[in-house]
Design a protein around this motif. Structure first.
Motif, PDB file in Angstrom:
ATOM      1  N   SER A 182       0.812  -1.221   0.000  1.00  0.00           N
ATOM      2  CA  SER A 182       0.000   0.000   0.000  1.00  0.00           C
ATOM      3  C   SER A 182       0.845   1.270   0.000  1.00  0.00           C
ATOM      4  N   GLY A 183       2.068   1.193   0.534  1.00  0.00           N
ATOM      5  CA  GLY A 183       2.914   2.374   0.597  1.00  0.00           C
ATOM      6  C   GLY A 183       2.486   3.398   1.627  1.00  0.00           C
ATOM      7  N   ALA A 184       1.621   2.998   2.556  1.00  0.00           N
ATOM      8  CA  ALA A 184       1.149   3.932   3.581  1.00  0.00           C
ATOM      9  C   ALA A 184       2.242   4.180   4.611  1.00  0.00           C
ATOM     10  N   PRO A 185       2.322   5.396   5.162  1.00  0.00           N
ATOM     11  CA  PRO A 185       3.291   5.653   6.227  1.00  0.00           C
ATOM     12  C   PRO A 185       2.889   4.932   7.502  1.00  0.00           C
ATOM     13  N   PRO A 186       3.799   4.734   8.450  1.00  0.00           N
ATOM     14  CA  PRO A 186       5.182   5.225   8.473  1.00  0.00           C
ATOM     15  C   PRO A 186       6.172   4.251   7.828  1.00  0.00           C
ATOM     16  N   ARG A 187       7.252   4.803   7.272  1.00  0.00           N
ATOM     17  CA  ARG A 187       8.389   4.065   6.726  1.00  0.00           C
ATOM     18  C   ARG A 187       7.972   2.931   5.792  1.00  0.00           C
ATOM     19  N   PRO A 188       7.341   3.250   4.669  1.00  0.00           N
ATOM     20  CA  PRO A 188       6.919   2.177   3.763  1.00  0.00           C
ATOM     21  C   PRO A 188       8.090   1.395   3.182  1.00  0.00           C
ATOM     22  N   GLY A 189       9.232   2.054   2.928  1.00  0.00           N
ATOM     23  CA  GLY A 189      10.392   1.336   2.406  1.00  0.00           C
ATOM     24  C   GLY A 189      10.916   0.294   3.369  1.00  0.00           C
TER      25      GLY A 189
END
Length: 236
Positions: A182-189
């Motif tokens: 989803s790429g939602a925060p926090p820290r998606p990477g």
């Protein structure tokens, strides 16, 4: 003498006419664009759940070691070698069993709250509804499977215990995969990196079970990666 005419009226006091001009200033209240921050106890639910799970694993294993239930005396496969035992070996023996079972039951209930809160946060971050529902469903299913896993020890029925454990971790892996995508925060990477590491460790652990070789280090590392991933779930 009274002069004819209209009857005299009572003299009214002279009251000045007052015009009240009231100006009402309407203050524009901006709409709230961000979701309100959750209470402190909900914001800390991730740490509470992770702490309960880690505490149950560590304390039960320490107690089992101290009582002599882990080692060459036990008949449970995977719990005979010192320093290379499965997490579930903490449930071998009466005292360690209660620490393990109660601790992981409380952790499962706490994780259910975490997944519920994280699903609401994903909706706030415009994640598609189908992904949110799948995230919530697989998260809850993993929590439900964790409870019988906690109470059926490897000493009682090793195959059934491992079945519930693998199924619970598989459900949670699907939920965490949806969160990472989803790429939602926090820290998606970092969430994606942890998810990839968890998949590799799960493969090593399951491969060891299949070949009947001890790979407890992979299980412990997978477990720690899972706990770190839950700490990165969005809650607001």
């Amino acid at each position: 003498l009274k002069l004819p005419g209209r009857a005299p009226h009572a003299a009214a006091p002279c009251m000045p006419r007052v015009h009240a001009h009231v100006r009402v200033r309407v203050l524009a209240v901006p709409e709230q664009t961000m979701a309100p921050s959750p209470p402190g106890r909900l914001r800390d639910s991730r740490r509470v759940a992770a702490g309960l799970a880690l505490g149950a694993a560590v304390v039960s294993n320490v107690v089992a070691y101290g009582c002599g239930d882990i080692g060459v005396r036990t008949s449970v496969r995977g719990c005979r070698r010192w320093g290379n035992t499965d997490i579930s070996c903490g449930a071998v023996g009466k005292l360690g069993y209660w620490f393990f079972s109660v601790g992981f039951t409380l952790a499962a209930l706490s994780f259910a709250l975490v997944f519920l809160q994280a699903a609401a946060a994903l909706e706030a971050h415009d994640v598609r509804g189908g992904q949110v529902r799948a995230f919530r469903s697989f998260g809850f299913l993993g929590c439900a499977l964790m409870i019988p896993m906690a109470w059926i020890s490897m000493e009682m029925a090793r195959a059934m215990h491992l079945l519930f454990a693998v199924a619970a971790m598989a459900c949670w892996a699907v939920a965490l995969g949806i969160r990472a995508a989803s790429g939602a925060p926090p820290r998606p990477g970092l969430a994606r990196l942890l998810f990839a590491a968890m998949l590799a460790l799960a493969g090593l652990w399951l491969g060891g079970l299949w070949r009947r070789r001890q790979a407890a280090w992979a299980e412990w590392c997978f477990f720690l990666g899972f706990l770190l991933s839950t700490l990165l779930l969005p809650v607001e």
